[in-house]
Design an enzyme around this catalytic site. Structure first.
Site, PDB file in Angstrom:
ATOM      1  N   GLY A  69       0.830  -1.193   0.000  1.00 54.79           N
ATOM      2  CA  GLY A  69       0.000   0.000   0.000  1.00 54.79           C
ATOM      3  C   GLY A  69       0.864   1.242   0.000  1.00 54.79           C
TER       4      GLY A  69
ATOM      5  N   GLY B   8      -0.635   2.705   7.097  1.00 57.11           N
ATOM      6  CA  GLY B   8      -0.781   2.016   8.382  1.00 57.11           C
ATOM      7  C   GLY B   8      -0.233   0.615   8.398  1.00 57.11           C
ATOM      8  CE  LYS B   9       3.127  -0.394   3.380  1.00 58.48           C
ATOM      9  NZ  LYS B   9       2.799   1.062   3.294  1.00 58.48           N
TER      10      LYS B   9
ATOM     11  CD  GLU C  65      10.750  -5.144   0.530  1.00 52.55           C
ATOM     12  OE1 GLU C  65      11.470  -6.142   0.747  1.00 52.55           O
ATOM     13  OE2 GLU C  65       9.791  -5.176  -0.235  1.00 52.55           O
TER      14      GLU C  65
END
Length: 386
Positions: free
Chosen positions: A177, A182-183, A307
């Site tokens: 996203g 908000g991840k 990541e």
């Protein structure tokens, strides 16, 4: 002053690379000057109080002496009485000086106690007796978000607005996203760094609020975005979350994370000091240490944040990516993903946008069905894999 020093020394390379040494030096100088002025002001008031007390005692002594001399001259008292009064004055000097000093020390102590009480009033993590929960490593975890709402503070807009999704045991789930969707906060909620302001989060069908926090976190392997490394030896960093790990288990995760060559090059192997915040390691090495540290705990739920392999070269990234895929066969893996190599490996993808779950599916399904994901895929060349 300490806060100003920590601010500068914590990002020393950034300060130097930005040519901001003189500006930061001025900031520290102003902080030092404020600390100096506050100390001088406190010392001044203590000195005034002490000298005022001494002056008052001297005035009292000479007053007693003058009045007593006149009384002796008039025959109202004898010399012995005058000497007794003078001795009383001398005996009062030391206790009064100690009282004045105690008042000054009390003021210093009261300020320190006020700061301590301010820290004590900060909210603490909830604590509850450990229940009969599944032990870490028993089985892959099952996770579910049910209409979760969250905001950091009441005067800020909400980060999550009714987030709902389910993650079955085993497999890899990627969260994608735009920035600010908000991840990352999802992982903070899973680790219970924060509690949701509404809704519920279930792990193995049990609300996270019912879990004992240490036992909950013992089931989770968490790899942060900046992959922090603590001062100390490489071994200390690896066993941070698994102090009882055997040498065999350590060697296993070193091989998995492609760190065995690094250990062979280090002068003292695992006992080599890595420096303050791991400054003696490269960015890719710090990331691999963070992954190895998480895997050494044999987690039931592995969280890879933003990541966690971004600084690895292509060979090591491919190897570690294959390792994570292998781990996902027996463990539930969640990853915040932005790269093609991560997204295409995921068994399911959760698209998060503006604090909501917009879509859930595979890469192929979402490119065809979700406009936001299709746009992200086209921008990041994900569509080339179709």
């Amino acid at each position: 002053m300490g806060a100003a020093l920590e601010r500068m020394l914590g990002a020393l390379r950034t300060v130097k690379a930005s040519g901001a040494e003189h500006r930061e030096e001025a900031v520290i100088h102003r902080a030092a000057e404020r600390a100096w002025r506050a100390s001088v002001r406190a010392a001044k008031w203590l000195a005034i109080a002490g000298h005022t007390a001494e002056f008052a005692l001297q005035v009292a002594f000479f007053t007693v002496l003058a009045v007593g001399r006149a009384r002796v001259a008039s025959g109202a008292i004898d010399v012995g009485t005058l000497i007794a009064f003078l001795m009383y004055v001398f005996y009062l000097v030391l206790p009064l000086q100690q009282l004045i000093s105690a008042v000054g020390q009390y003021q210093v102590g009261a300020a320190a106690v006020a700061r301590i009480q301010e820290a004590e009033r900060l909210p603490a993590e909830p604590s509850r007796p450990a229940a009969a929960l599944p032990v870490p490593g028993a089985a892959p975890a099952e996770l579910e978000f049910r209409e979760v709402h969250f905001r950091y503070v009441p005067d800020l807009p909400p980060v999550h607005r009714g987030v709902s999704f389910a993650v079955p045991p085993r497999g890899m789930t990627a969260f994608v996203g735009p920035s600010g969707a908000g991840k990352t906060t999802l992982f903070s909620l899973i680790e219970r760094f924060y509690d949701p302001t509404g809704g519920s989060i279930l792990l193995d069908g049990r609300d996270l609020s019912e879990w004992d926090i240490p036992q909950l976190r013992s089931a989770i392997g968490y790899v942060e975005q900046d992959a922090p490394v603590l001062s100390g030896s490489l071994r200390d960093n690896l066993v941070l979350g698994a102090p009882e790990a055997t040498d065999h288990e350590i060697r296993r995760v070193l091989s998995v994370a492609r760190l065995d060559d690094l250990v062979a090059r280090l002068p003292r192997g695992l006992d080599t000091l890595v420096g303050h915040r791991g400054t003696k390691l490269s960015g890719g090495e710090r990331q691999r240490v963070a992954v190895a540290r998480a895997l050494l705990r044999r987690p039931r739920l592995l969280l890879l944040l933003d990541e966690a392999t971004s600084q690895l070269d292509a060979v090591n990234e491919a190897a570690l990516r294959d390792t994570v895929a292998e781990v996902a066969r027996t463990t539930t893996v969640l990853v915040v993903a932005h790269r093609l190599s991560t997204v295409t490996l995921a068994d399911r993808i959760v698209v998060v946008n503006a604090g909501r779950v917009q879509a859930v599916g595979t890469h192929t399904e979402l490119v065809a069905a979700d406009p936001l994901y299709a746009e992200l895929a086209a921008t990041q060349f994900l569509a080339a894999t179709l």
